[in-house]
Motif scaffolding. Structure first.
Motif, PDB file in Angstrom:
ATOM      1  N   LYS A   1       0.826  -1.207   0.000  1.00 22.22           N
ATOM      2  CA  LYS A   1       0.000   0.000   0.000  1.00 22.22           C
ATOM      3  C   LYS A   1       0.857   1.254   0.000  1.00 22.22           C
ATOM      4  O   LYS A   1       0.563   2.229  -0.707  1.00 22.22           O
ATOM      5  N   THR A   2       1.946   1.224   0.780  1.00 28.18           N
ATOM      6  CA  THR A   2       2.842   2.377   0.838  1.00 28.18           C
ATOM      7  C   THR A   2       3.471   2.655  -0.514  1.00 28.18           C
ATOM      8  O   THR A   2       3.481   3.794  -1.001  1.00 28.18           O
ATOM      9  N   PHE A   3       4.007   1.619  -1.153  1.00 22.44           N
ATOM     10  CA  PHE A   3       4.712   1.829  -2.414  1.00 22.44           C
ATOM     11  C   PHE A   3       3.761   2.192  -3.556  1.00 22.44           C
ATOM     12  O   PHE A   3       4.149   2.903  -4.491  1.00 22.44           O
ATOM     13  N   GLU A   4       2.518   1.722  -3.477  1.00 15.25           N
ATOM     14  CA  GLU A   4       1.539   2.120  -4.480  1.00 15.25           C
ATOM     15  C   GLU A   4       1.317   3.627  -4.427  1.00 15.25           C
ATOM     16  O   GLU A   4       1.238   4.312  -5.457  1.00 15.25           O
TER      17      GLU A   4
ATOM     18  N   ARG B   1       3.093   9.608  -6.179  1.00 21.17           N
ATOM     19  CA  ARG B   1       3.667  10.894  -5.754  1.00 21.17           C
ATOM     20  C   ARG B   1       5.012  11.199  -6.405  1.00 21.17           C
ATOM     21  O   ARG B   1       5.482  12.340  -6.338  1.00 21.17           O
ATOM     22  N   ASN B   2       5.650  10.192  -7.002  1.00 20.93           N
ATOM     23  CA  ASN B   2       6.995  10.371  -7.565  1.00 20.93           C
ATOM     24  C   ASN B   2       7.042   9.848  -8.994  1.00 20.93           C
ATOM     25  O   ASN B   2       7.702   8.840  -9.282  1.00 20.93           O
ATOM     26  N   PRO B   3       6.344  10.522  -9.922  1.00 17.94           N
ATOM     27  CA  PRO B   3       6.242   9.980 -11.282  1.00 17.94           C
ATOM     28  C   PRO B   3       7.585   9.804 -11.981  1.00 17.94           C
ATOM     29  O   PRO B   3       7.732   8.885 -12.800  1.00 17.94           O
ATOM     30  N   ASN B   4       8.577  10.644 -11.662  1.00 21.49           N
ATOM     31  CA  ASN B   4       9.886  10.503 -12.304  1.00 21.49           C
ATOM     32  C   ASN B   4      10.656   9.286 -11.801  1.00 21.49           C
ATOM     33  O   ASN B   4      11.652   8.874 -12.423  1.00 21.49           O
ATOM     34  N   TRP B   5      10.208   8.727 -10.695  1.00 22.11           N
ATOM     35  CA  TRP B   5      10.916   7.603 -10.074  1.00 22.11           C
ATOM     36  C   TRP B   5      10.004   6.387  -9.954  1.00 22.11           C
ATOM     37  O   TRP B   5      10.221   5.517  -9.112  1.00 22.11           O
ATOM     38  N   GLU B   6       9.013   6.329 -10.824  1.00 23.62           N
ATOM     39  CA  GLU B   6       8.016   5.257 -10.754  1.00 23.62           C
ATOM     40  C   GLU B   6       8.648   3.873 -10.811  1.00 23.62           C
ATOM     41  O   GLU B   6       8.238   2.962 -10.084  1.00 23.62           O
ATOM     42  N   ALA B   7       9.676   3.687 -11.643  1.00 18.89           N
ATOM     43  CA  ALA B   7      10.281   2.363 -11.809  1.00 18.89           C
ATOM     44  C   ALA B   7      10.921   1.878 -10.515  1.00 18.89           C
ATOM     45  O   ALA B   7      10.866   0.682 -10.190  1.00 18.89           O
ATOM     46  N   VAL B   8      11.531   2.794  -9.762  1.00 18.33           N
ATOM     47  CA  VAL B   8      12.181   2.417  -8.500  1.00 18.33           C
ATOM     48  C   VAL B   8      11.143   1.937  -7.495  1.00 18.33           C
ATOM     49  O   VAL B   8      11.333   0.913  -6.819  1.00 18.33           O
TER      50      VAL B   8
END
Length: 629
Positions: free
Chosen positions: A475-478, A483-490
């Motif tokens: 739930k947290t990482f979802e 909130r961090n679209p530039n870092w979505e892959a991470v």
């Protein structure tokens, strides 16, 4: 926002454009006028509501100052900032030898973020991951950097005033090269070069020559750490037992001669010299320092005291004082923990880092290097440790830092949410792993790779609590992805890992319990529903991780992840087949579940903390022979 940089040195023009693009700022003759100046010390930034000023001493400080200015202007109020860095140099060392070799584009991205933070140096730790002419097996199929790639990275870093420092090995830690028959005549034992063999020094000279031709810095890290078996293999067979202190110094002097030939000012990890000087122990602040060893250390070497673990301020103080008895040129190397699996440990890195920084200041240390190792596969993203790198930057320029300030600076330098990046630790922080003093507990890795049927780590799981923990992580990482679209892959990597672990972490415990209580309903649920779903989640994790890897690293090294996860997928299928055979009567028992499960770490009873440290895949995955003879 539009600004006009007035007085900008031509050498900074292209780099400034890249930084402003990263910050979503335009340069225009109609923009806010910003005067750029050089000063004698530190950084000065000022904005009066209409125009601003950026002043800096060293080239790399300009980009930090520019970021501070933009950050302040966005707040809409006049401000003035003066910073005096406590270190002469602040660097990061990135491990490119444990499979993950940064792509040139990734290196350039990292450089821009480091420039905004105010870093002055970068080291790429390359054991064999660079090409050497006439040595085709050196770094063979390992994603080694070409000479042109090194030149490109060197030029790019220099644009931002950042020095790219070669970081090589000249004694040990060369196992991935020495495994090839082409090097069989210069192997002492394991990963250690054969001292007194001229072919060894021909290779070492080729290392220096390669770096000299492709990287402009005349600083170099020559490694030479952890050579514990030096002189005890082929050298012993050829020469008999020799005093190993003498042997070490003989080799060191040969390497220094070669370094001087190329006008290098070397640094080396200090542990081998420190062990010689203090009766064999590294982190021993009580043992006396031998005067004869002090006299053996030349003036043109810097010693790097590395300590990623200590949580006792007296340990740092004691070790730094001991080192200063050995040498005037001391570099402190701390840790940005990313080498215990897929998740970082930024919380421990901050806890230990603040202690280490305070000790460095007390003891007059002026050069600091933050290491980002990648033990056993370099599984964690290089971007996962950005909070720790931000921390050390603020400690350097501000001497102390509150979380609120880190959040502001992180938003500017990284364009991400600091709290979310700190949450990348979360999979590590199972309910029984709450102490900030513990650095290497890594349940996500061993719970991922352990076999469901054998359950080597099942006694290190708190039933029910671990499943709930990983469910909470998903739930947290979802939310972090959004909130961090530039870092979505991470964050997607951590999201898919958590979804897999939610289902897998207690599967072996539940299956074993159902087997012994003859609960065929639970066994059937796993066989026909839960284990197939586990395979699907594993495949989702593989897809997410592959996307992250290919965005950051060269392709070489991903094969290890594929091999590990391919084995995991097959073992899940084997568990399905074994359960089906049992449920349909083809076998009358499951031998795996007839075995008693022991503690992996050898303890005899539960403690407050069940979670442990286990980072070697071949010992996690199976008790069978998978490496060696």
């Amino acid at each position: 926002m539009e600004i006009q940089l007035i007085g900008l040195e031509e050498q900074h023009d292209l780099a400034a454009k890249e930084i402003l693009y990263l910050l979503n700022i335009q340069q225009s003759h109609c923009g806010i006028p910003i005067q750029v100046e050089k000063i004698e010390s530190g950084i000065y930034v000022q904005f009066d509501g209409h125009e601003g000023k950026v002043a800096y001493q060293e080239a790399h400080q300009f980009f930090r100052a520019l970021g501070l200015l933009i950050e302040g202007i966005k707040k809409g109020e006049p401000f003035e900032i003066t910073e005096k860095p406590v270190y002469n140099s602040l660097g990061v060392m990135i491990d490119c030898s444990r499979n993950a070799v940064l792509k040139v584009e990734t290196f350039q991205t990292v450089i821009k973020h480091l420039a905004l933070m105010g870093y002055s140096t970068v080291q790429l730790y390359t054991e064999d991951t660079y090409e050497i002419k006439d040595y085709p097996y050196f770094g063979y199929m390992r994603g080694r950097y070409t000479g042109e790639q090194l030149k490109t990275m060197d030029r790019y870093a220099k644009m931002f005033g950042i020095e790219l420092v070669p970081c090589i090995q000249t004694l040990a830690h060369l196992g991935t090269a020495l495994k090839w028959n082409a090097f069989s005549d210069i192997v002492d034992c394991h990963d250690i070069l054969l001292i007194d063999e001229e072919k060894t020094y021909q290779l070492i000279e080729a290392m220096f020559r390669t770096m000299s031709e492709n990287i402009s810095s005349r600083n170099i890290n020559i490694g030479m750490d952890e050579a514990h078996m030096m002189g005890l293999g082929k050298y012993l067979d050829q020469h008999g037992y020799q005093d190993r202190s003498t042997l070490m110094l003989k080799h060191f002097n040969r390497v220094m001669e070669i370094a001087r030939k190329y006008d290098y000012k070397p640094m080396m990890w200090s542990d081998m010299f420190f062990r010689l000087a203090s009766a064999g122990e590294y982190y021993d602040i009580a043992s006396p320092i031998r005067q004869d060893v002090i006299e053996m250390i030349p003036d043109d070497i810097s010693l790097v005291y590395w300590d990623y673990y200590s949580v006792d301020p007296e340990k740092y103080d004691g070790m730094l004082k001991k080192h200063k008895q050995l040498c005037d040129k001391i570099v402190f190397a701390g840790g940005a923990w990313k080498w215990m699996g897929f998740s970082p440990n930024n919380q421990f890195s901050r806890h230990a880092g603040e202690m280490a920084h305070q000790s460095c200041v007390r003891n007059g240390i002026k050069d600091v290097l933050i290491t980002a190792w990648g033990d056993n596969g370099a599984e964690a993203s290089i971007y996962s440790i950005l909070p720790t790198l931000q921390l050390w930057a603020e400690l350097c320029y501000r001497d102390h830092v509150e979380t609120s300030r880190l959040e502001e600076r992180f938003a500017t330098c990284v364009d991400g949410h600091y709290a979310d990046f700190m949450n990348l630790d979360k999979t590590m922080l199972v309910p029984d792993n709450t102490s900030l003093d513990i650095h290497s507990i890594n349940p996500p890795k061993y719970l991922l790779y352990q076999d469901i049927l054998c359950g080597l780590f099942d006694r290190h799981v708190w039933p029910n609590e671990y499943e709930a923990h990983f469910h909470n992580c998903t739930k947290t990482f979802e939310q972090c992805m959004g909130r961090n679209p530039n870092w979505e892959a991470v964050f997607r990597t951590q999201f898919t890992l958590s979804r897999l672990l939610e289902l897998k972490c207690e599967a072996g415990i539940n299956l074993r319990k159902a087997y012994h209580s003859k609960n065929r309903d639970i066994l059937g649920a796993y066989c026909y529903s839960l284990l197939p779903e586990m395979k699907n989640r594993a495949k989702n994790f593989i897809d997410a991780y592959r996307t992250q890897w290919l965005a950051e690293n060269k392709i070489f090294g991903l094969d290890v992840f594929d091999i590990r996860m391919g084995g995991l997928l097959q073992r899940i299928q084997t568990a399905i087949d074994r359960l089906n055979d049992y449920l349909t009567g083809r076998v009358d028992q499951l031998e795996e579940f007839e075995q008693e499960i022991l503690y992996f770490d050898g303890r005899h009873q539960d403690g407050e903390t069940k979670a442990i440290s286990a980072n070697l895949w071949h010992t996690i995955a199976t008790p069978s022979v998978i490496a060696g003879i």
